[in-house]
Design an enzyme around this catalytic site. Sequence first.
Site, PDB file in Angstrom:
ATOM      1  N   ASP A 189      94.054  15.320 -20.948  1.00  0.00           N
ATOM      2  CA  ASP A 189      94.743  15.528 -22.215  1.00  0.00           C
ATOM      3  C   ASP A 189      94.813  14.274 -23.071  1.00  0.00           C
ATOM      4  O   ASP A 189      94.759  14.352 -24.297  1.00  0.00           O
ATOM      5  CB  ASP A 189      96.149  16.075 -21.971  1.00  0.00           C
ATOM      6  CG  ASP A 189      96.152  17.580 -21.734  1.00  0.00           C
ATOM      7  OD1 ASP A 189      95.141  18.225 -22.071  1.00  0.00           O
ATOM      8  OD2 ASP A 189      97.144  18.097 -21.210  1.00  0.00           O
ATOM      9  N   ASP A 227     110.394  14.097 -19.815  1.00  0.00           N
ATOM     10  CA  ASP A 227     109.395  13.054 -20.029  1.00  0.00           C
ATOM     11  C   ASP A 227     109.253  12.680 -21.500  1.00  0.00           C
ATOM     12  O   ASP A 227     109.249  11.497 -21.856  1.00  0.00           O
ATOM     13  CB  ASP A 227     108.037  13.486 -19.465  1.00  0.00           C
ATOM     14  CG  ASP A 227     108.013  13.492 -17.943  1.00  0.00           C
ATOM     15  OD1 ASP A 227     109.041  13.122 -17.330  1.00  0.00           O
ATOM     16  OD2 ASP A 227     106.983  13.869 -17.364  1.00  0.00           O
ATOM     17  N   ARG A 245      94.896  21.549 -27.516  1.00  0.00           N
ATOM     18  CA  ARG A 245      95.085  20.145 -27.894  1.00  0.00           C
ATOM     19  C   ARG A 245      94.586  19.790 -29.290  1.00  0.00           C
ATOM     20  O   ARG A 245      95.237  19.037 -30.009  1.00  0.00           O
ATOM     21  CB  ARG A 245      94.449  19.225 -26.845  1.00  0.00           C
ATOM     22  CG  ARG A 245      95.040  19.346 -25.436  1.00  0.00           C
ATOM     23  CD  ARG A 245      96.514  19.598 -25.439  1.00  0.00           C
ATOM     24  NE  ARG A 245      97.127  19.529 -24.114  1.00  0.00           N
ATOM     25  CZ  ARG A 245      98.234  20.162 -23.793  1.00  0.00           C
ATOM     26  NH1 ARG A 245      98.831  20.943 -24.668  1.00  0.00           N
ATOM     27  NH2 ARG A 245      98.757  20.036 -22.591  1.00  0.00           N
ATOM     28  N   SER A 249     103.557  20.844 -11.815  1.00  0.00           N
ATOM     29  CA  SER A 249     103.740  20.747 -13.264  1.00  0.00           C
ATOM     30  C   SER A 249     103.080  21.941 -13.932  1.00  0.00           C
ATOM     31  O   SER A 249     102.106  22.497 -13.428  1.00  0.00           O
ATOM     32  CB  SER A 249     103.133  19.441 -13.791  1.00  0.00           C
ATOM     33  OG  SER A 249     101.729  19.456 -13.637  1.00  0.00           O
TER      34      SER A 249
END
Length: 409
Positions: free
Chosen positions: A127, A16, A98, A181
């Site tokens: 996110d 990705d 993050r 995922s």
Amino acid sequence: MSAPKKVVLAYSGGLDTSIILKWLQTEYGCEVVTFTADLGQGEELDPARKKAELLGIKPENIYIEDIREEFVRDFVFPMFRANAQYEGLYLLGTSIARPLISKRLIEIAEETGADAVAHGATGKGNDQVRFELAAYALNPDIKVIAPWREWDLTSRTKLIDFAEKNQIPIAKDKRGEAPFSVDANLLHTSSEGKVLEDPAVDAPDYVYQRTVHPEDAPNEAEFIEVGFEKGDAVSINGEALSPANLLTSLNEYGRKHGVGRLDLVEGRFVGMKSRGIYETPGGTILLEAHRGIESITMDRGAMHLKDQIMPQYAELIYNGFWYSPEREMLQALIDKSQEHVTGTVRLKLFKGLARTVGRWSEHSLYSEEHVTFEDDAGAYDQKDAAGFIKLNALRLRLLAMRDRRMKGK
């Protein structure tokens, strides 16, 4: 938004983000700088460098950094001082990573003269919010590019077609849709999607990657001792360890004994509910140990106040407000509460559980003399309790008298 000239991309080296890299080059004709963070996800990062070079990125524009110590010291540990759990259960493993990634994206943008940063988060998740709130807090003028909200590559087939047309290497298992995922770092592993989307169905055991099944864990308990200084863990079994090495060691203890599994349906910040499987072996042990040492070193009022603000603090982190003034204000209060949280906790690890079985500290508030069932040598006069109870009962008695009076009318 005007087209960016140079973009710093949060780059994993996976399909990705490799597609995003090429898309940025073709869509905007801009120069791309890649940033790959070693947060302890347990993967080799050198392939990310090779793939970035294959896609035309100059060696000086490829940043691969080991930031595990900073991650645990400056983000994980401050969060654990608060005993933070989102919706009472989730230890915020993805959320807390993050703001650090965003911090480095902004710093690299300043170092390289980039005018934009980019991430691979989708438009449905949390996110995207976390990356962008952090980025804007650190540089209000930065441009943020979120390809998943812009492009027309809306299916796995379209992504594969784009990759093939642009000579992007595709792993064989990526030609079909992945069963779920995964996001991983030193604190946890998070699995979502596909086989996990029906919350009524038990998650397949192969989803769990960091822990043995509790039923398969050793049949004998193991005991460990975790030392603390001012709220942060500093040693295991008397051996001083750096923050990242300490969490790594706790992860191994947790893995071995099947500690830290969580199957959770949570409320995302964007509004929908999602189901995730989390594994936080070392963090689960750390939380239990931290509460154990707090129990003898913190005053009741301070502990209860901290427990009251914890849900708000956890929600701020979950929603991406790490760099907000309110989080920093709460952090100052939390850190003040930890001044005497120093000592040692003994834990028993067995079949998925981590349980405090002992705790001691020079800063202890526990007084055996006051709580003993034996002769306390006058340390506590039990007759004092009568007046204490009467004063606390006064308002309740007045309420009862009023209610009785009103019923008699």
